[in-house]
Design an enzyme around this catalytic site. Structure first.
Site, short mmCIF file in Angstrom:
data_model
loop_
_atom_site.label_atom_id
_atom_site.label_comp_id
_atom_site.label_asym_id
_atom_site.label_seq_id
_atom_site.Cartn_x
_atom_site.Cartn_y
_atom_site.Cartn_z
N THR A 80 -8.27 6.83 -1.99
CA THR A 80 -9.64 6.33 -2.11
C THR A 80 -10.63 7.46 -1.83
OG1 THR A 80 -9.33 5.47 0.13
CG2 THR A 80 -9.29 3.87 -1.66
N LYS B 143 -7.84 14.07 4.42
CA LYS B 143 -7.00 12.88 4.40
C LYS B 143 -5.99 13.03 5.52
CE LYS B 143 -5.82 14.10 0.10
NZ LYS B 143 -6.12 12.84 -0.57
N ARG B 144 -5.24 11.96 5.86
CA ARG B 144 -4.22 12.11 6.87
C ARG B 144 -3.23 13.21 6.49
NH1 ARG B 144 -3.84 8.46 11.27
NH2 ARG B 144 -1.82 9.43 11.61
N HIS C 88 0.79 -1.23 0.00
CA HIS C 88 0.00 0.00 0.00
C HIS C 88 0.82 1.27 0.00
CE1 HIS C 88 -3.99 -1.85 0.76
NE2 HIS C 88 -3.25 -2.79 1.32
N LYS D 191 1.34 14.43 0.82
CA LYS D 191 -0.02 14.75 0.38
C LYS D 191 -0.19 16.26 0.14
CE LYS D 191 -1.98 10.78 2.93
NZ LYS D 191 -2.65 9.91 1.94
N LYS E 192 -14.40 8.69 -3.51
CA LYS E 192 -15.62 9.05 -2.78
C LYS E 192 -16.14 10.42 -3.23
CE LYS E 192 -13.67 6.36 0.90
NZ LYS E 192 -12.68 6.43 1.99
C1 26W Z 1 3.36 2.49 10.90
C2 26W Z 1 3.59 1.82 9.69
C3 26W Z 1 2.57 1.98 8.62
C4 26W Z 1 3.01 1.91 7.34
C5 26W Z 1 2.11 1.99 6.32
C6 26W Z 1 1.23 2.15 8.90
C7 26W Z 1 0.33 2.24 7.88
C8 26W Z 1 0.77 2.14 6.59
C9 26W Z 1 -0.24 2.17 5.47
C10 26W Z 1 0.23 1.26 4.35
C11 26W Z 1 -0.50 3.54 4.97
C12 26W Z 1 -1.74 3.59 4.14
O1 26W Z 1 -2.83 3.70 4.65
N1 26W Z 1 -1.59 3.58 2.81
C13 26W Z 1 -2.68 3.95 1.95
O2 26W Z 1 -3.38 2.81 1.51
C14 26W Z 1 -4.52 3.16 0.75
C15 26W Z 1 -5.29 1.91 0.43
O3 26W Z 1 -4.60 1.14 -0.50
C16 26W Z 1 -4.13 3.93 -0.50
O4 26W Z 1 -5.27 4.34 -1.18
C17 26W Z 1 -3.29 5.15 -0.12
O5 26W Z 1 -2.78 5.76 -1.31
C18 26W Z 1 -2.13 4.74 0.76
O6 26W Z 1 -1.44 5.88 1.24
#
Ligand code: 26W
Length: 817
Positions: free
Chosen positions: A654, A546-547, A358, A552, A658
């Site tokens: 995503t 978004k976060r 992701h 971003k 929406k």
């Molecule tokens: C703390 C480590 C960590 C690393 C990565 C925590 C969480 C993550 C996630 C992979 C971050 C995340 O939410 N990625 C997002 O995933 C969405 C679903 O596929 C994508 O639409 C977003 O672009 C992506 O940033």
């Protein structure tokens, strides 16, 4: 036995009788909470009836089952969503009206499970919805975090984090399954001995934790299919040390319990940033081990020890690397507990696992110190060593002598466990979440692995459930669509295309406009109620939600607003179409720069509001505590969707989908799923700006943000305002850090690594064009908006899940009813 839906009168009776029997009251003297409980119980009865049906059928049809393993499931509230899926939402609404119950108020009593950070967790939730709608047997597995993602409060412009004690008032949607608890073992040492000529491994002196499952039902739309979201809770096996207790050491007597239960205490608020914390590793193994043990046990109950059949009946999807330890855990169970040999166990395991990546952000790729892993889960560490030994031997044959490359690809290297390499080296499929993301995985992130076996690397573009994000969140538009193109799109979202001809139908466009207006008013009411902020629905609602992360580029957005402000202040004749810039964003509590950007947004907001003419044309609003239920009101009210990531960095996004589905027009870079939105709607119905991913890649060595600073007076001025006291006269140094990062870089890193300044001229220009177009709302803008909704069907998670199933899982839909 067929199940029937409750009618309006049955619903009314049920609510009244629940109030009577559960709380000894009636509608007139019930509290909001009691009303919520009674209503939720009524809905739950209908859902659980269907649960019984689909569970029995899955067993009878001996169907293959997917386990979707994810450290996060951002499910949002359940009650309204279940009404939609039961397809008697209207009856519920009428029943509530007739009982004189205020729907919004009662719905808002439901605590929102905040079991996720952002996109990754919300995607998992959308997937469960679609799996149930498509009648595919699945179970979501995650952790029952007692405290979900923090609640965000803004105080003096700064983010303040408050605990999210979402279980405080109980959770009516979950069922505790103590009978299915499993034991997860930590620490200790491995005793190796041989028995009947075979090596055996036994973990000794370990610390055992009980994993107790709580199940939440996920009902499919009009399908009678219920899959479960299983959340694992950590419990001490001995809640009280009786020896200590008897000696009067009461606190010490329950110390163990406290320690064990911290495992499922809190969700880590880091999104896209790995910190290598031991408790997080504990959580990951806890989730992985409990889920794998349960899946194996469930399989064995039906099929016996036919382990060769496991891949035909069980599939695990690993949602990013967080549950990746499920891979060596299955090896452990098959070898140590079921007596299989290594080769056999490995062949089975390889077929049972698939991995989704992701993010390509380097700081997000998980690596654990080998020492930590070997202390915490010694037997798993041994298995990882053996997997790594075999992997490296194999790689040596493909790349003889190329030690560097092999170290890059290894599971264990430089004293770290490399989780992505673990997943990529063993999973039968590896997928990215948009087409451009998959391409970057193939060409960069996993290039070496892809060379060896390209067919394993695929792209499956993310999706969102159009049931929650359109039918539930936007009832106004839903009614208009039903009337215009029929209800077929509820089950076949591609039918939204039928709307295309109506983009040029003045009468339809007029009604579409009215719906948007009503949704904007609904958002205004919510903002006023929750934050005491008044907004003007006659302005453009321009939203970035978004976060908060540098890639971003919320910073680019707010700096551009500052430029706009300067233009208005400098030139009394300068006018723009009035706009409300809405931000919703949580920052990770330890991410200092992200929090400073939140403060900057709020400071610029104050500056603009204080200027008589600027405040007539621009308004900046920070929506506190952005979460699923906030998004449900925000998305339908948006005119403009801001998708500004540095190209190549946002895996998919995503939120972009929406917004689009609800008729907002995107301004964005050619990144993630924006590229595919562009392909769907065409260049006239999206505003693209900035560098492409290839251009970003090619610019790293030559980009100097100072050139932009020198070339563009407007940008120079805005940057200078970060440090000249314009913004915070009492503390002119407050934003110096941001200024420095954009112009000089930090810790030896490059200046402006996310190309904020580089893309700003193009962004400003494109925003200008967008504003002009919006002024022609009727001739031009609304047409674009309608086309966005019409073309959004492909971004339904039903399409995404169908692709996963065709290419990876091969599940068969259950035959129900
Ligand atoms: C703390 C480590 C960590 C690393 C990565 C925590 C969480 C993550 C996630 C992979 C971050 C995340 O939410 N990625 C997002 O995933 C969405 C679903 O596929 C994508 O639409 C977003 O672009 C992506 O940033």
């Amino acid at each position: 036995m067929p199940v029937s839906r409750m009618t309006k009168d049955e619903i009314k009776d049920a609510i009244v009788s629940k109030l009577q029997r559960q709380f000894g009251c009636d509608v007139s003297d019930a509290t909001d909470d009691q009303l919520y409980q009674a209503l939720a119980m009524t809905v739950r009865d209908e859902v659980m009836e269907r649960r019984a049906l689909s569970r029995g059928e899955r067993k009878r049809q001996q169907a293959k089952k997917l386990y979707y393993l994810s450290a996060e499931f951002l499910v949002g509230r359940a009650m309204h969503n279940n009404m939609v899926s039961l397809v008697n939402e209207k009856e519920y609404m009428q029943a509530l009206d007739e009982l004189g119950i205020d729907k919004t108020r009662i719905f808002e009593r439901e605590p929102e499970p905040g079991l996720g950070n952002g996109g990754l967790g919300r995607l998992a939730a959308c997937f469960l919805d679609s799996l149930s709608a498509l009648k595919l047997p699945a179970m979501g597995c995650t952790i029952r975090y007692e405290l979900g993602l923090f609640r965000q409060h803004i105080s003096d412009g700064f983010q303040v984090e408050l605990p999210d004690n979402w279980l405080e008032r109980g959770n009516i949607w979950e069922i505790c399954r103590l009978d299915q608890a499993v034991e997860v073992r930590f620490n200790g040492y491995v005793r190796e001995y041989s028995e009947d000529g075979r090596m055996k491994y036994q973990l000794c002196d370990y610390n055992a934790v009980q994993a107790v499952p709580y199940d939440m039902p996920v009902l499919g739309y009009d399908s009678n299919m219920v899959n479960m979201l299983r959340t694992w809770s950590a419990r001490a096996i001995n809640p009280l040390n009786m020896q200590e207790f008897n000696r009067g050491q009461y606190v010490e007597a329950s110390e163990d319990k406290e320690l064990v239960e911290t495992i499922s205490k809190v969700l880590y608020p880091e999104d896209n940033h790995e910190k290598g914390k031991e408790l997080r590793l504990k959580q990951q193994y806890f989730l992985s081990s409990a889920s794998v043990q349960f899946a194996v046990r469930d399989f064995e109950k039906t099929y016996g020890p036919r382990w060769d059949m496991l891949p035909d009946k069980v599939m695990f999807q690993v949602n990013d690397t967080h549950p990746g330890l499920a891979i060596p855990e299955l090896m452990r169970v098959l070898i140590d507990e079921k007596g299989l040999g290594w080769d056999e166990a490995e062949a089975i395991t390889r077929r049972c696992f698939a991995y989704t990546n992701h993010t390509v952000m380097q700081e997000a790729l998980e690596r654990w110190p080998e020492r930590m892993v070997s202390m915490l889960i010694p037997r798993i560490y041994m298995i990882l060593q053996e997997m790594n030994r075999r992997l490296c031997a194999d790689l040596w044959n493909h790349f003889p002598g190329d030690w560097n490359r092999i170290a890059q690809m290894a599971i264990l290297a430089y004293n770290q466990v490399h989780m992505a390499n673990l997943c990529v080296s063993t999973c039968c499929m590896v997928n990215g979440v948009s087409q451009i993301h998959a391409e970057i995985l193939r060409k960069q992130t996993f290039r070496d692995y892809c060379q060896l076996n390209p067919s394993r690397f695929i792209g499956i573009t993310n999706g969102i459930t159009h049931r929650r994000w359109l039918m539930q969140g936007n009832p106004g538009l839903t009614a208009l669509l039903d009337e215009t193109i029929g209800e077929g799109w509820h089950k076949e979202p591609m039918q939204l295309e039928k709307l295309m001809p109506f983009a040029d139908d003045a009468a339809f466009v007029e009604r579409f406009d009215k719906v948007k207006r009503a949704n904007k008013e609904r958002l205004c009411a919510r903002m006023e109620r929750m934050q005491g902020v008044k907004m003007d629905p006659d302005t453009i609602f321009d939203v970035q939600a978004k976060r908060l992360h540098e890639y971003k580029r919320q910073l680019m957005n707010i700096l551009s607003v500052l430029v706009l402000y300067n233009r208005i202040v400098d030139d009394p004749n300068y006018t723009v179409h009035p706009r409300t810039f809405i931000f919703g964003a949580k920052a990770s509590p330890g991410y200092y720069r992200a929090k400073l950007i939140i403060k900057l947004i709020n400071t610029v907001s104050k500056l603009v509001a204080a200027h008589p003419r600027a405040s007539q044309m621009i308004r900046i609003v920070f929506l506190e505590n952005y979460c699923v239920s906030a998004a449900e009101v925000l998305m339908p009210a948006a005119d403009v969707s801001e998708q500004l990531s540095t190209a190549g960095k946002e895996a998919s996004g995503t939120g972009n989908m929406k917004f689009m589905m609800n008729g907002a027009v995107t301004i964005g870079t050619m990144d993630g799923a924006n590229v595919e939105i562009y392909n769907e709607v065409g260049p006239d119905n999206i505003y693209i700006f900035g560098l492409s991913a290839d251009e970003v890649e090619a610019s790293y060595s030559t980009y100097h943000s100072s050139r932009i600073y020198e070339t563009y007076p407007e940008i120079r001025r805005a940057l200078n305002q970060l440090i000249d006291g314009t913004l915070e006269p009492g503390n002119p140094h407050m934003f110096q850090e941001l200024y420095h990062a954009l112009l000089f870089g930090d810790n030896g890193g490059m200046a402006d690594p996310y190309f904020v300044l580089k893309d700003m001229p193009s962004y400003l220009k494109t925003q200008g064009i967008l504003g002009e177009d919006y002024s022609k709302r009727h001739g031009l803008w609304l047409r674009k908006a309608v086309i966005n909704t019409a073309k959004s069907g492909i971004f339904s998670s039903d399409r995404t899940i169908t692709e996963y199933n065709d290419k990876i899982w091969h599940l068969k839909p259950l035959v129900l009813d």
